[in-house]
Scaffold this active site. Structure first.
Site, mmCIF file in Angstrom:
data_model
loop_
_atom_site.group_PDB
_atom_site.id
_atom_site.type_symbol
_atom_site.label_atom_id
_atom_site.label_comp_id
_atom_site.label_asym_id
_atom_site.label_seq_id
_atom_site.Cartn_x
_atom_site.Cartn_y
_atom_site.Cartn_z
ATOM 1 N N PHE B 21 0.821 -1.216 0.000
ATOM 2 C CA PHE B 21 0.000 0.000 0.000
ATOM 3 C C PHE B 21 0.851 1.261 0.000
ATOM 4 O O PHE B 21 0.619 2.187 -0.768
ATOM 5 C CB PHE B 21 -0.928 0.008 1.217
ATOM 6 C CG PHE B 21 -2.081 -0.941 1.081
ATOM 7 C CD1 PHE B 21 -3.095 -0.687 0.179
ATOM 8 C CD2 PHE B 21 -2.146 -2.094 1.840
ATOM 9 C CE1 PHE B 21 -4.164 -1.560 0.034
ATOM 10 C CE2 PHE B 21 -3.213 -2.981 1.704
ATOM 11 C CZ PHE B 21 -4.224 -2.712 0.804
ATOM 12 N N GLU B 177 -11.173 -12.225 12.211
ATOM 13 C CA GLU B 177 -11.794 -12.488 10.915
ATOM 14 C C GLU B 177 -11.649 -13.955 10.523
ATOM 15 O O GLU B 177 -12.588 -14.594 10.034
ATOM 16 C CB GLU B 177 -11.197 -11.567 9.847
ATOM 17 C CG GLU B 177 -11.715 -10.131 10.025
ATOM 18 C CD GLU B 177 -10.935 -9.086 9.230
ATOM 19 O OE1 GLU B 177 -11.473 -8.004 9.028
ATOM 20 O OE2 GLU B 177 -9.786 -9.353 8.830
#
Lengths: 439, 439
Positions: B21, B177
């Site tokens: 990123f 998650e």
């Protein structure tokens, strides 16, 4: 023994080895029919092999062309899936031996297919990978995409050209589709990606031992295919054999004239050999195998001397007209799977079944995004319309086992954007990647 | 030196190490701005790591969350991508050394991120894989799906339970998650797939050393997350440490009380360590690293003493308020990438730039298909609406680099059909898979 008369007894147990086209069609036909069905496969998924080359080219993900066997057979509570690798078959005890266990059967269907075959040059397997499994496809993808990365960094022209030379051995449907795909990568998909190389300079060489590409197709269609391939930058060498592969050099030979091709990406789509379970069966039952290891079956696809063992698909050698045996393609396997299922169900009811007859549906091979050749018996045609037929047929079979709408969607998207997004190089890189010192 | 005054000279060369990123945002901002940009990465693609757990769970294919770096940076002819593995940085010579080559820079941006870290127990890496790369995700997928296959075949109850026990170490966003996803696999996705086991009997244990799941979230949201997880069958153990992993046994300890958990699937989402290039830089420049190997940077993200070297993302240690350093999350990396690009462009024009300020955008963690928790500063909420926000934010960032409409499509499809189709077990199986003799 009829099932209807023995409701209280245990269900007749049919064990199917292999979840390819043949095994899965048999399993679907037998499931829910008051028999117990067990599908044994070393993988947990059915693989749609005819599209594997699109995974190799980075157009599709492996998941796009694979359906979990358990999902396909979800609805039938008397149908079991066992993930295990079969090591032996013992017909005298009616059992199948796994590497780590075993299972008994009343009826056995052998459908374990074929693998690539290097005609006695097993050491070529490392140098020129074949295309049968998901791992094979990812290895081919790694090699193809890495070639351009290395060429981009390489500063010596000769070595750059070595990276930009792709040699495909074998021009059957897979070889032709693969060569066309690489051609399209260089002409369209990768065109704007690099700064130091022009992907259009790539050499794509397709070698075939027989006198035309797609040897089983009519001459006219093969010529069309050759035209399409040439347009995509593919050089075709027919009547040509590979005699040696050593490092980055492949020696090819035509009428005794040898030539060395320097290539860092040699791909194998030439020969197949039947699954080794044919040999295991032969050892324990004395049944006859053909030259490529296929089991020579009776007209009802059962094994001579073993009326409760059937062989279907690529592993079966069956000649319906006394001539060449049926080819190792998906439609043959599917029809054989259906036939054997019907045969077994009939037999359990005490009914007879006529010998297997293959209904030839025709052949399709695709070359690039807009071109294909189709040989549908009376109807032979090539070009965009053939491509549409090809796409329609493949989507139709893909969704038969699983709802692969994602593929349809991805194809549509790729078609209009020309942006193929599954271009991942995974696994381990060779070291050093390039030989030049700088960059 | 201002670019404008030196049009005939060579362009200022900015080398960016790492296409995550941080690196990619810097590259996009710098490209086309009359500088030469080179992005160096050992992979040929940018990986959208926040969704990697969905690859591990078999909901997405690796290709769905990866974008080829060359495609992302396609439009800029002065922007180069080099696929190479960096082994050293030599600031005194302004060069970066690859394992097989080297490159010179005028300005360097270090953005090589972090890896999982086993706190001195490197031998745990084999037993409890982490989740940073595509290969990691496929290895986790293999382990998770294979567990159910083995449990289905296993006939000894105790061993079956060992296969059906999933231990997840670390309850940060990834751990939460992953645990929620495995819960959903057992409750919904895999429910009808097996005949001998009930996937609902699976034990999913989530271990966290601190006193709540999602330690960086407000207590109230963490409690919500715990409630969602419990509903999906996840057992939560806070204030609990793993002290040893030996074979299929993990020893966990809480306040000195030890317990042995027998599990064949132990997954690691606990600690990260900065990329080793921090160490390489420190060795050659004497710059200071923190305890986890991050480079302690100046308020403008440059390296003390090296004004032409910047560090961003997970590899940078920057405290903007004198307290805890900024966390290793995507928004920090993105903002730092943008900032550094602006800083460098300003500097080339002779302009000053204010120190970096992080704009906190909030945190989102998802638990299953319909639930998430959102901490957006003033606004804290949980449930279905948080899940919608989560889905929207992730799609938005996914399409920023590449048109990942396939993901949107696949999510929609999965959502309505609950048929997750990327459940491939690839790679090599352990042998023997099961210990029982039969099946």
């Amino acid at each position: 023994m009829s099932i209807a008369e023995n409701k209280t007894e245990e269900l007749h147990h049919i064990v199917i080895l292999g979840g390819g086209f043949g095994g899965l069609y048999a399993a679907k036909m037998l499931s829910g029919r008051k028999v117990k069905v067990t599908v044994v496969d070393k993988r947990n998924f059915h693989l749609f092999q005819p599209l594997l080359y699109q995974v190799a080219a980075g157009w599709l993900s492996p998941g796009d062309i694979a359906s979990p066997l358990r999902v396909v057979l979800n609805d039938y509570k008397d149908t079991y899936v066992v993930k295990a690798e079969v090591s032996d078959i013992v017909p005298s005890e009616k059992k199948v031996v796994f590497r780590d266990g075993e299972i008994s059967y009343d009826t056995l269907i052998l459908a374990t297919g074929s693998y690539h075959h290097y005609f006695g040059h097993d050491d070529w397997a490392q140098k020129a990978p074949g295309l049968k499994t998901v791992e094979d496809a990812l290895e081919m993808r790694r090699k193809i995409l890495l070639s351009f990365e290395a060429a981009e960094r390489e500063t010596e022209l000769e070595k750059q050209q070595e990276w930009m030379t792709f040699l495909i051995i074998g021009a059957g449907p897979t070889g032709v589709e693969l060569a066309g795909t690489i051609g399209e990568l260089t002409k369209t998909t990768l065109k704007d990606d690099f700064r130091n190389i022009n992907t259009d300079d790539a050499k794509i060489i397709l070698v075939e031992g027989q006198d035309q590409v797609l040897p089983t197709y009519p001459k006219k269609l093969a010529e069309k295919a050759e035209k399409f391939l040439t347009k995509l930058g593919v050089t075709i060498r027919v009547n040509t054999m590979v005699t040696d592969i050593e490092g980055n050099n492949a020696i090819i030979s035509r009428n005794g004239d040898s030539e060395t091709i320097q290539s860092r990406t040699i791909l194998w789509t030439a020969g197949v050999k039947a699954s080794s379970l044919g040999k295991a069966l032969a050892k324990n039952s004395g049944v006859e195998l053909d030259r490529t290891g296929r089991v020579i079956v009776k007209p009802d696809l059962s094994v001579p001397g073993l009326e409760d063992v059937f062989v279907i698909g690529d592993l079966a050698h069956l000649s319906t007209d006394g001539g060449e045996p049926l080819p190792g393609v998906a439609p043959v396997a599917m029809q054989e799977g259906k036939y054997v299922a019907k045969f077994i169900l009939n037999k359990l009811k005490g009914k007879q079944t006529k010998p297997f007859e293959y209904k030839e549906k025709g052949n399709l091979a695709v070359i690039g995004t807009n071109s294909a050749v189709a040989d549908l018996g009376e109807l032979k045609f090539a070009g965009f319309f053939a491509w549409l037929v090809w796409a329609f047929v493949h989507i139709r079979y893909l969704i038969e086992f699983d709802s692969k709408v994602v593929v349809l969607f991805r194809w549509g998207w790729n078609y209009f954007t020309r942006k193929r997004g599954v271009r991942l190089i995974t696994g381990e890189d060779p070291f050093p990647l390039i030989d030049s010192k700088k960059k």
